[in-house]
Design an enzyme around this catalytic site. Structure first.
Site, mmCIF file in Angstrom:
data_model
loop_
_atom_site.group_PDB
_atom_site.id
_atom_site.type_symbol
_atom_site.label_atom_id
_atom_site.label_comp_id
_atom_site.label_asym_id
_atom_site.label_seq_id
_atom_site.Cartn_x
_atom_site.Cartn_y
_atom_site.Cartn_z
ATOM 1 N N CYS A 28 -6.809 21.469 -3.166
ATOM 2 C CA CYS A 28 -7.864 20.473 -3.331
ATOM 3 C C CYS A 28 -7.353 19.079 -2.930
ATOM 4 O O CYS A 28 -6.292 18.639 -3.365
ATOM 5 C CB CYS A 28 -8.322 20.457 -4.782
ATOM 6 S SG CYS A 28 -9.675 19.342 -5.097
ATOM 7 N N GLY A 49 -15.767 16.478 3.877
ATOM 8 C CA GLY A 49 -17.056 15.816 3.941
ATOM 9 C C GLY A 49 -17.777 15.751 2.611
ATOM 10 O O GLY A 49 -17.426 16.435 1.645
ATOM 11 N N GLU A 50 -18.782 14.899 2.554
ATOM 12 C CA GLU A 50 -19.679 14.775 1.400
ATOM 13 C C GLU A 50 -20.960 15.537 1.727
ATOM 14 O O GLU A 50 -21.747 15.117 2.575
ATOM 15 C CB GLU A 50 -19.994 13.292 1.134
ATOM 16 C CG GLU A 50 -21.191 13.022 0.254
ATOM 17 C CD GLU A 50 -21.129 13.687 -1.114
ATOM 18 O OE1 GLU A 50 -22.045 14.488 -1.415
ATOM 19 O OE2 GLU A 50 -20.170 13.423 -1.867
ATOM 20 N N GLU A 70 -11.746 22.385 8.369
ATOM 21 C CA GLU A 70 -11.019 23.444 7.697
ATOM 22 C C GLU A 70 -11.878 24.121 6.627
ATOM 23 O O GLU A 70 -12.728 23.486 5.992
ATOM 24 C CB GLU A 70 -9.747 22.885 7.046
ATOM 25 C CG GLU A 70 -8.747 22.403 8.083
ATOM 26 C CD GLU A 70 -7.464 21.841 7.487
ATOM 27 O OE1 GLU A 70 -6.424 21.908 8.168
ATOM 28 O OE2 GLU A 70 -7.511 21.330 6.346
ATOM 29 N N CYS A 92 -12.693 8.158 -0.433
ATOM 30 C CA CYS A 92 -12.037 8.285 -1.730
ATOM 31 C C CYS A 92 -10.529 8.193 -1.509
ATOM 32 O O CYS A 92 -9.974 8.865 -0.634
ATOM 33 C CB CYS A 92 -12.413 9.609 -2.394
ATOM 34 S SG CYS A 92 -14.167 9.741 -2.794
ATOM 35 N N CYS A 119 -14.957 12.307 6.648
ATOM 36 C CA CYS A 119 -15.815 11.875 5.546
ATOM 37 C C CYS A 119 -15.894 10.361 5.561
ATOM 38 O O CYS A 119 -14.885 9.674 5.753
ATOM 39 C CB CYS A 119 -15.263 12.364 4.206
ATOM 40 S SG CYS A 119 -16.335 11.974 2.803
ATOM 41 N N SER A 133 -20.369 20.272 -4.420
ATOM 42 C CA SER A 133 -19.591 19.196 -5.022
ATOM 43 C C SER A 133 -19.952 17.872 -4.356
ATOM 44 O O SER A 133 -19.954 17.766 -3.126
ATOM 45 C CB SER A 133 -18.093 19.467 -4.852
ATOM 46 O OG SER A 133 -17.325 18.396 -5.361
ATOM 47 N N SER A 142 -17.506 14.855 -8.509
ATOM 48 C CA SER A 142 -16.164 14.271 -8.429
ATOM 49 C C SER A 142 -16.168 12.952 -9.198
ATOM 50 O O SER A 142 -16.536 11.906 -8.661
ATOM 51 C CB SER A 142 -15.777 14.037 -6.963
ATOM 52 O OG SER A 142 -15.713 15.261 -6.261
ATOM 53 N N CYS A 172 -7.945 11.366 -1.421
ATOM 54 C CA CYS A 172 -8.350 12.542 -0.653
ATOM 55 C C CYS A 172 -7.890 12.427 0.794
ATOM 56 O O CYS A 172 -8.145 11.403 1.462
ATOM 57 C CB CYS A 172 -9.876 12.692 -0.712
ATOM 58 S SG CYS A 172 -10.533 14.047 0.286
ATOM 59 N N ASN A 185 -2.734 16.738 -5.503
ATOM 60 C CA ASN A 185 -1.988 17.409 -4.440
ATOM 61 C C ASN A 185 -1.636 16.386 -3.380
ATOM 62 O O ASN A 185 -2.518 15.815 -2.730
ATOM 63 C CB ASN A 185 -2.838 18.539 -3.847
ATOM 64 C CG ASN A 185 -3.106 19.629 -4.867
ATOM 65 O OD1 ASN A 185 -2.187 20.223 -5.417
ATOM 66 N ND2 ASN A 185 -4.384 19.885 -5.148
ATOM 67 N N CYS A 190 -14.150 27.860 0.284
ATOM 68 C CA CYS A 190 -14.391 26.418 0.260
ATOM 69 C C CYS A 190 -14.781 25.992 1.668
ATOM 70 O O CYS A 190 -13.995 26.144 2.611
ATOM 71 C CB CYS A 190 -13.129 25.693 -0.195
ATOM 72 S SG CYS A 190 -13.299 23.907 -0.354
#
Length: 372
Positions: free
Chosen positions: A349, A175-176, A91, A126, A122, A207, A229, A129, A306, A115
């Protein structure tokens, strides 16, 4: 499989032209047609010889990943779901902003931020997320990364009547980015190139959750604006929320941020901090955060959590967020609270989910843990 020209930086493009018996300036011409005029048909590149266009069309394509869905929220936030093959989807999110860009006095009032995702899923897991909860399949290549920007610019320019409406890019999607270092750097180099997208380094932000060695490599290879982050003031809590902290603890991360600023286009790092009710949002934790970041020139961006299905977390109340912010501001830290955008279409986010054929079998493992 045809070569996708959207993923070629100038050096590689010029080498390809040389292999085809063409001069290097042809690469720059074609890059401008693709990235600035947003042309995807070789036949429309009218200042390039027909012979060269036909040769290129025989071996290459200009295309973004296919779009599976396109949704727009009432606040103007727009989310695309792209098919990246083998049952995987990623996305990208467009966020319009009518405010003046305070970082560049006199800049136009319109600002459009995209974004962008760098991986299908990922691997970092985390806990707050949505992307991290679904596991990981693969890295995106440079063409798939740049293709998100190319498609968004094409669609939005037609809808809004604005030439290349994306003014800012944030590598904050699925993803990272630093775990896909080579492809992400190649994509960002294209975004920065004056013959391609020509985005300034101050308007391109990466990020990261804190892959310290890769952050040092980025400092040398392609320094752009940096967001980290953080999400916790201590190692004990960050180990739970951001598991990569167990490998690269906060002290090492802060030192890497100081090193990065030496080459960065901005003289500060933005620390992202998601506000989780009863987890990391107390006044005492705010004071601890002040001590944690004191050696790093920074801004703090507080992000109201969120929600997504199965997260187990709740958003901090507004009063708690305000009290946390006040502690930081009274300590002299520039602190903002991010306005939630696009949550009605799961575009806020932490909500990006896409669709991933999970090689890590994370959902299966979590299901087993829940039955214990």
């Amino acid at each position: 499989m045809a070569l996708n020209l959207l993923g070629l930086n100038r050096e590689r493009f010029e080498a390809l032209c040389a292999e085809m018996g063409e001069k290097p300036f042809r690469a720059r011409q074609m890059m401008r047609w693709m990235h600035q005029s947003l042309v995807g048909d070789f036949a429309l590149m009218t200042d390039i010889s027909r012979g060269f266009r036909e040769k290129m069309a025989a071996v290459a394509v200009i295309e973004s990943p296919p779009v599976l869905s396109d949704a727009t929220a009432l606040d103007g936030t727009r989310k695309w779901l792209f098919d990246v093959g083998n049952g995987n989807a990623i996305e990208a999110v467009y966020i319009p902003d009518g405010d003046i860009d305070d970082d560049e006095p006199g800049a136009r009032r319109y600002r459009g931020t995209l974004c962008i995702s760098s991986q299908a899923g990922c691997a970092l897991e985390c806990s707050f997320c949505s992307t991290g909860s679904q596991g990981f399949n693969r890295n995106l290549d440079a063409a798939e990364i740049v293709g998100q920007l190319w498609h968004a610019n094409r669609g939005l320019s037609a809808d809004l009547g604005i030439e290349r409406p994306i003014t800012n890019v944030v590598m904050m999607g699925m993803g990272e980015p630093l775990a896909n270092f080579d492809n992400v750097v190649a994509a960002m180099q294209l975004m920065l190139d004056d013959h391609a997208n020509g985005i300034s380094r101050r308007r391109l932000t990466l990020s990261t959750s804190g892959l310290v060695p890769a952050l040092d490599r980025l400092r040398e290879a392609c320094p752009v604006a940096l967001a980290v982050s953080l999400h916790a003031p201590t190692d004990a809590l960050r180990d739970q929320l951001v598991p990569i902290n167990r490998k690269y603890p906060i002290r090492e991360l802060m030192a890497a941020c100081v090193r990065y600023i030496e080459e960065a286009p901005r003289d500060f790092v933005t620390f992202e901090y998601v506000m989780l009710n009863g987890v990391n949002d107390s006044v005492a934790q705010a004071r601890e955060l002040v001590r944690t970041v004191k050696a790093v020139p920074c801004k703090i961006n507080l992000i109201p959590f969120n929600a997504f299905s199965g997260s187990g977390y709740r958003r901090s109340p507004e009063a708690s967020i305000a009290a946390f912010r006040d502690v930081l501001q009274q300590a002299g830290l520039v602190t903002t609270v991010r306005k939630t955008r696009g949550d009605t279409i799961d575009a806020a986010c932490g909500q990006l989910a896409g669709r991933v054929k999970d090689r890590t079998r994370r959902a299966q493992r979590r299901s087993g843990e829940s039955r214990v």
